[in-house]
Design an enzyme around this catalytic site. Structure first.
Site: not given
Length: 246
Positions: A17, A19
């Site tokens: 991922d 963020d």
């Protein structure tokens, strides 16, 4: 058995991922969501409105595609709005309008403050690639490419499945596993031989339901127990804890 990367033997690819895992933008997202929702609620309910909280962010918004986050949070407050379209101006009282307002605020904050990577993550990804494993970035953000470019990290990923790609391919976002599954497919790796790295509870749910070989929760905000409850095989505060030397 685990490797020097802290992963089970047989893992061939790592799906990250963006963020909160690669970049310190999760806190910027949270601030933009709060400003957006608080302004909407204040206008709707007056000064006695109930503000958007950190718990709301974790439960209804974090890790989800923008429109899904709006829809999920509004439903938690018993609020229904028209969907609108992706071109809705940011002052439109629609799901897409609110989402576009949040994105406008986010980009303002990024332009003003810049983007800072997690150095431990970058070192870990270098080690992963040095060990011959494939890598992908998997994010609900439509700004993924620009963010990676700003920290000179595009080179670290063989595949990118982000909000733009998900829209083009009509992939449902997290907590559904489809974006992670698409990344594994693009890399030519079975999900059982891929590891997922996420900081959001929705991402944990996606890793679990996608039957990936290993799911790592990255705890930046003190939610270790929740990450395990949502499917993490291991939780760390920084990926440097897993080992690996580039």
């Amino acid at each position: 058995m685990t490797t020097q990367l802290g992963l089970p033997e047989g893992i061939q690819a790592c799906l990250f991922d963006l963020d909160g895992v690669v970049t310190r933008t999760a806190v910027v997202h949270a601030a933009a969501w709060k400003a957006t929702f608080d302004a909407f609620l204040r206008e709707r309910d007056g000064e006695d409105f109930r503000p958007f909280t950190d718990s709301d962010y974790d439960q209804y918004v974090d890790g989800r595609p923008r429109a899904d986050g709006v829809r999920s949070f509004l439903a938690s407050r018993g609020i229904e709005l028209p969907e609108g379209t992706s071109d809705d101006p940011p002052d439109t009282r629609s799901v897409n309008g609110i989402g576009n307002r949040k994105n406008e605020l986010l980009l303002e904050k990024i332009r003003t403050d810049g983007v800072e990577p997690y150095e431990g993550t970058l070192r870990y990804i270098d080690a992963v690639r040095a060990a011959g494993l494939a890598t992908a970035i998997v994010s609900s953000s439509a700004n993924t490419r620009d963010v990676l470019h700003s920290i000179d990290a595009e080179r670290l990923f063989d595949v990118r499945v982000d909000g733009v790609v998900a829209r083009e391919r009509k992939l449902p976002g997290k907590p559904h596993p489809d974006t992670f599954l698409a990344a594994a497919r693009d890399l030519g790796v079975d999900p059982s031989h891929a590891a997922v790295f996420e900081d959001a509870l929705a991402g944990m749910d996606a890793g679990r339901s996608g039957h990936f070989g290993f799911v790592v929760g990255v705890d930046r905000v003190g939610q270790t127990d929740a990450l395990y409850a949502h499917g993490a095989d291991r939780v760390v505060e920084d990926l440097a804890e897993l080992g690996g030397r580039a």
